[in-house]
Design a protein around this motif. Structure first.
Motif, mmCIF file in Angstrom:
data_model
loop_
_atom_site.group_PDB
_atom_site.id
_atom_site.type_symbol
_atom_site.label_atom_id
_atom_site.label_comp_id
_atom_site.label_asym_id
_atom_site.label_seq_id
_atom_site.Cartn_x
_atom_site.Cartn_y
_atom_site.Cartn_z
ATOM 1 N N ARG A 169 0.905 -0.999 0.268
ATOM 2 C CA ARG A 169 -0.034 0.549 -0.268
ATOM 3 C C ARG A 169 1.036 1.179 -0.061
ATOM 4 N N LEU A 170 -0.139 2.461 -0.745
ATOM 5 C CA LEU A 170 1.432 3.427 -0.555
ATOM 6 C C LEU A 170 0.536 4.431 -0.944
ATOM 7 N N SER A 171 0.528 5.326 0.288
ATOM 8 C CA SER A 171 -0.209 6.710 0.619
ATOM 9 C C SER A 171 1.106 7.592 0.110
ATOM 10 N N LEU A 172 0.466 9.558 0.427
ATOM 11 C CA LEU A 172 1.392 10.280 0.270
ATOM 12 C C LEU A 172 0.988 11.797 0.627
ATOM 13 N N ASP A 173 1.328 12.122 2.127
ATOM 14 C CA ASP A 173 0.784 13.004 2.947
ATOM 15 C C ASP A 173 1.924 14.177 3.746
ATOM 16 N N SER A 174 1.323 15.319 2.931
ATOM 17 C CA SER A 174 2.732 16.072 3.663
ATOM 18 C C SER A 174 3.877 16.005 2.923
ATOM 19 N N ARG A 175 4.097 15.770 1.802
ATOM 20 C CA ARG A 175 5.914 15.257 0.855
ATOM 21 C C ARG A 175 6.031 14.279 1.532
ATOM 22 N N VAL A 176 5.183 13.237 2.428
ATOM 23 C CA VAL A 176 6.011 11.938 3.038
ATOM 24 C C VAL A 176 5.362 10.785 1.904
ATOM 25 N N ALA B 177 8.730 8.120 -6.859
ATOM 26 C CA ALA B 177 9.219 8.659 -5.966
ATOM 27 C C ALA B 177 10.527 9.611 -6.532
ATOM 28 N N ASN B 178 11.511 9.237 -7.342
ATOM 29 C CA ASN B 178 12.091 9.676 -8.301
ATOM 30 C C ASN B 178 11.967 10.801 -9.347
ATOM 31 N N ASP B 179 10.242 10.249 -9.425
ATOM 32 C CA ASP B 179 9.436 11.122 -10.780
ATOM 33 C C ASP B 179 8.982 11.927 -10.328
ATOM 34 N N CYS B 180 7.753 12.023 -8.660
ATOM 35 C CA CYS B 180 7.022 12.591 -8.485
ATOM 36 C C CYS B 180 7.656 13.757 -7.237
ATOM 37 N N GLU B 181 7.444 15.037 -7.609
ATOM 38 C CA GLU B 181 8.244 16.470 -7.516
ATOM 39 C C GLU B 181 7.579 16.322 -5.561
ATOM 40 N N ASP B 182 6.138 15.623 -5.682
ATOM 41 C CA ASP B 182 5.537 16.038 -4.444
ATOM 42 C C ASP B 182 5.775 15.097 -3.540
ATOM 43 N N VAL B 183 7.156 14.231 -3.688
ATOM 44 C CA VAL B 183 7.880 13.186 -2.165
ATOM 45 C C VAL B 183 8.794 14.313 -2.269
ATOM 46 N N SER B 184 9.238 13.831 -0.758
ATOM 47 C CA SER B 184 10.384 14.631 -0.481
ATOM 48 C C SER B 184 11.127 13.279 0.625
ATOM 49 N N VAL B 185 10.430 12.562 0.906
ATOM 50 C CA VAL B 185 10.666 11.425 1.629
ATOM 51 C C VAL B 185 10.283 10.337 1.070
ATOM 52 N N LEU B 186 10.546 8.929 1.504
ATOM 53 C CA LEU B 186 9.559 7.523 1.260
ATOM 54 C C LEU B 186 9.954 6.820 3.233
ATOM 55 N N VAL B 187 8.757 6.357 3.680
ATOM 56 C CA VAL B 187 8.518 6.026 4.400
ATOM 57 C C VAL B 187 8.215 4.189 4.409
ATOM 58 N N ILE B 188 9.450 2.979 4.452
ATOM 59 C CA ILE B 188 8.824 1.909 4.087
ATOM 60 C C ILE B 188 9.189 0.963 5.199
#
Length: 265
Positions: free
Chosen positions: A10-17, A47-58
């Motif tokens: 599952r993948l979510s994106l919130d506040s650049r995380v 994540a590399n291509d999406c400018e809205d991502v600053s951090v990836l949590v796994i």
């Protein structure tokens, strides 16, 4: 940018995380015998291509972070482990070895929220992150030799860079499983918290990083990783190039003006 379609995560994106949750708790989030390899690689590219991502949590769903390889498949010589030596080698190259290559290519900081056991390739996946925060229930083990195999996913490359050759050698050759407290003492994890506080602590750290200027954050991640394998003179040349780029980004001036306003208070 549209998120990738994932099969076992599952993948979510919130506040650049962005948070990637391995979601095959029925097999303790094993990386082989599932679609998790494809999901991790697809998420890394996104994540590399999406400018809205600053951090990836796994992190992992259920009680485990990841059990690594599917031992049942090993016993039955099926799936990723079927065939003669050449066939198995090719499956590793086309399979699990795509994970370290994708993780190394990630431009954003990665935090592993280790919610439970991270064993074998699951341990190696956690070590591919930039930072590891562990639940007190987490356990870690470079257990390949216990099964008569070697760390075929690049784990021996990561672990010795993380804690040094001697400690990595002992963990790998003994195949012993350690608890979260020992992992912290060895420098494998940054912090150990109670299970109910894990994601709160991770989100706090991820949010702090995500608040930084995003383009400079990505360049800093590249600088940190490249600095591990460059000579000083070449590294300084790279720093100068990256700094020239940063000084010409609008986010730099915005951050400077924000700092000046703070100093006036």
């Amino acid at each position: 940018m549209m998120q990738p379609t994932l099969q076992n995560a599952r993948l979510s994106l919130d506040s650049r995380v962005a948070t990637l949750t391995l979601d095959r708790h029925d097999v303790r989030n094993a990386l082989t015998g599932t679609h998790l390899i494809d999901d991790i690689v697809a998420t890394s590219v996104w994540a590399n291509d999406c400018e809205d991502v600053s951090v990836l949590v796994i992190t992992g769903a259920g009680s485990s972070f990841s059990a690594g390889g599917n031992i049942k498949d090993m016993a039955e010589r099926q799936g990723d482990f079927a065939g003669d030596p050449a066939e198995v080698a090719e499956r590793y190259r086309r399979g699990i070895q795509r994970i370290p290559l994708a993780m190394q290519a990630l431009e954003v900081p990665v935090i592993a929220a280790v919610n439970g056991p991270a064993i074998g390739a699951g341990f190696d996946l956690a070590n591919m992150a930039d930072i590891r925060i562990a639940s007190s229930r987490a356990k870690f083990g470079e257990t390949f030799l216990n099964l008569g195999i070697i760390p075929g996913d690049g784990g021996a490359w990561y672990l010795q860079r993380l804690i040094g050759y001697q400690r990595a050698f002992e963990l790998t050759l003994s195949g012993r499983v350690i608890d979260a407290e020992e992992a912290q003492r060895l420098g494998i994890v940054l912090d150990v918290v109670e299970p109910d506080s894990l994601m709160t602590r991770v989100d706090e750290l991820a949010g702090r990083i995500a608040d930084q200027p995003p383009k400079a954050t990505r360049l800093t991640k590249r600088l940190m990783t490249m600095g591990q394998r460059m000579e000083l003179k070449e590294f300084l040349d790279l720093c100068a190039t990256f700094q020239g780029m940063c000084h010409n980004e609008p986010e730099h001036l915005k951050a400077v003006n924000r700092m000046l306003e703070t100093m006036k208070r």
